[in-house]
Design a protein around this motif. Structure first.
Motif, PDB file in Angstrom:
ATOM      1  N   ALA A 281      47.439  43.419  42.985  1.00 43.47           N
ATOM      2  CA  ALA A 281      45.612  43.152  42.880  1.00 43.47           C
ATOM      3  C   ALA A 281      46.792  41.538  43.027  1.00 43.47           C
ATOM      4  O   ALA A 281      47.248  40.991  41.945  1.00 43.47           O
ATOM      5  N   MET A 282      45.850  40.679  44.108  1.00 46.75           N
ATOM      6  CA  MET A 282      46.831  39.186  44.362  1.00 46.75           C
ATOM      7  C   MET A 282      45.661  38.084  44.472  1.00 46.75           C
ATOM      8  O   MET A 282      44.514  38.181  46.027  1.00 46.75           O
ATOM      9  N   ALA A 283      45.666  37.323  44.651  1.00 48.75           N
ATOM     10  CA  ALA A 283      44.424  36.447  44.705  1.00 48.75           C
ATOM     11  C   ALA A 283      44.874  35.139  45.459  1.00 48.75           C
ATOM     12  O   ALA A 283      46.433  34.941  46.111  1.00 48.75           O
TER      13      ALA A 283
ATOM     14  N   ARG B  71      39.398  36.912  48.662  1.00 50.28           N
ATOM     15  CA  ARG B  71      39.142  35.875  47.198  1.00 50.28           C
ATOM     16  C   ARG B  71      40.933  36.909  46.484  1.00 50.28           C
ATOM     17  O   ARG B  71      41.485  36.537  45.821  1.00 50.28           O
ATOM     18  N   THR B  72      39.815  38.221  46.402  1.00 49.88           N
ATOM     19  CA  THR B  72      41.242  39.450  45.616  1.00 49.88           C
ATOM     20  C   THR B  72      41.671  40.454  46.329  1.00 49.88           C
ATOM     21  O   THR B  72      40.999  41.167  47.009  1.00 49.88           O
TER      22      THR B  72
ATOM     23  N   GLY C 157      39.076  45.597  46.098  1.00 50.78           N
ATOM     24  CA  GLY C 157      38.600  44.166  46.193  1.00 50.78           C
ATOM     25  C   GLY C 157      38.525  43.639  47.665  1.00 50.78           C
ATOM     26  O   GLY C 157      38.051  44.510  48.639  1.00 50.78           O
ATOM     27  N   ASP C 158      38.791  42.453  47.670  1.00 57.54           N
ATOM     28  CA  ASP C 158      38.355  41.789  49.265  1.00 57.54           C
ATOM     29  C   ASP C 158      39.045  41.927  51.198  1.00 57.54           C
ATOM     30  O   ASP C 158      38.418  42.208  51.668  1.00 57.54           O
TER      31      ASP C 158
ATOM     32  N   VAL D 130      44.399  43.554  47.383  1.00 53.79           N
ATOM     33  CA  VAL D 130      44.724  44.608  46.544  1.00 53.79           C
ATOM     34  C   VAL D 130      45.653  44.871  47.995  1.00 53.79           C
ATOM     35  O   VAL D 130      45.672  45.238  49.493  1.00 53.79           O
TER      36      VAL D 130
ATOM     37  N   VAL E 213      46.977  39.039  39.464  1.00 50.66           N
ATOM     38  CA  VAL E 213      45.331  38.820  38.875  1.00 50.66           C
ATOM     39  C   VAL E 213      45.130  40.243  38.473  1.00 50.66           C
ATOM     40  O   VAL E 213      45.305  41.216  39.185  1.00 50.66           O
TER      41      VAL E 213
ATOM     42  N   ALA F  56      47.635  43.591  36.344  1.00 50.39           N
ATOM     43  CA  ALA F  56      47.586  42.920  38.262  1.00 50.39           C
ATOM     44  C   ALA F  56      48.183  44.755  38.873  1.00 50.39           C
ATOM     45  O   ALA F  56      47.978  43.967  39.920  1.00 50.39           O
TER      46      ALA F  56
ATOM     47  N   HIS G  33      43.190  42.861  38.196  1.00 54.48           N
ATOM     48  CA  HIS G  33      42.168  43.259  38.702  1.00 54.48           C
ATOM     49  C   HIS G  33      41.941  45.077  37.756  1.00 54.48           C
ATOM     50  O   HIS G  33      40.549  44.478  38.268  1.00 54.48           O
TER      51      HIS G  33
END
Length: 223
Positions: free
Chosen positions: A216-218, A8-9, A174-175, A11, A42, A64, A44
């Motif tokens: 941070a990116m979705a 989802r997220t 993040g994920d 980095v 995002v 972000a 984050h």
């Protein structure tokens, strides 16, 4: 409920010469190379400075991306740990009197070993039917603003210190973490695999120079 962790997220680590305007495009290139569909930056990160132009999409103390020295990574970890302590005590009250539950990856393994006898729908139903998971989902239905993630059940059952530590380690990376030429993400949803990922990801972040950048990116899988 997916059979594997859904990213989802993410980095992405970027060089010192990246500007806020170039960050999304540079990060998107890294994500596409991993067969992911970028959905934009995002907010984050907690940011140390709200007014600087070196931060991407700064808003109400969040950003972000930007240079590591302007991101409050220590504060993010501390606040995540504090929230986890409250959530763990709430969880303990919610599940009081129920037996330990098997985490979802155990049922996914059954599905993979015998898909004809254990279709994914049956594995999901068996997981959700456990009294402890049922207590959590019932609570979440009543208190939707403060849910207790059922995906955290293995870490919650491991105890307060483990859950607090996991929350602190999860706050920044993040994920997934696109670190230089490396792509770091958990091998599965199991707690041991999450901890392996978080150890490697936090170690990389903590070795970055102050002017190196994080964004941070979705994103979602292309398939």
């Amino acid at each position: 409920m997916p059979a594997y962790p859904v990213v989802r997220t993410i980095v992405v680590c970027l060089p010192t010469n990246a500007t806020p305007q170039s960050m999304p495009a540079l990060a998107a290139t890294r994500l596409v190379a991993q067969q992911l569909r970028p959905a934009g930056p995002v907010g984050h990160f907690d940011a140390r400075h709200r007014l600087t132009r070196q931060l991407l999409h700064r808003y109400q103390g969040h950003a972000a991306g930007g240079p590591v020295r302007l991101l409050d990574l220590v504060g993010m970890r501390a606040r995540a740990a504090t929230s986890a302590v409250w959530l763990w005590h709430r969880w303990r009250d919610v599940v009081d009197g129920t037996r330990d539950a098997q985490p979802f990856p155990v049922f996914v393994d059954r599905h993979r070993d015998d898909p004809a006898h254990w279709p994914l729908s049956r594995a999901q139903q068996a997981y959700l039917a456990q009294p402890r998971v049922l207590a959590m989902t019932t609570y979440n239905a009543a208190y939707r603003q403060q849910p207790i993630p059922t995906s955290d059940i293995e870490a919650l059952q491991a105890g307060l210190n483990t859950y607090r530590t996991l929350a602190a380690l999860s706050a920044v990376p993040g994920d997934a973490l696109a670190a230089d030429a490396n792509w770091l993400t958990p091998r599965s949803g199991r707690l041991t695999d999450q901890l392996d990922y978080l150890h490697a990801a936090n170690d990389h972040v903590d070795r970055l120079r102050p002017n190196e950048q994080l964004v941070a990116m979705a994103a979602w899988p292309l398939a």
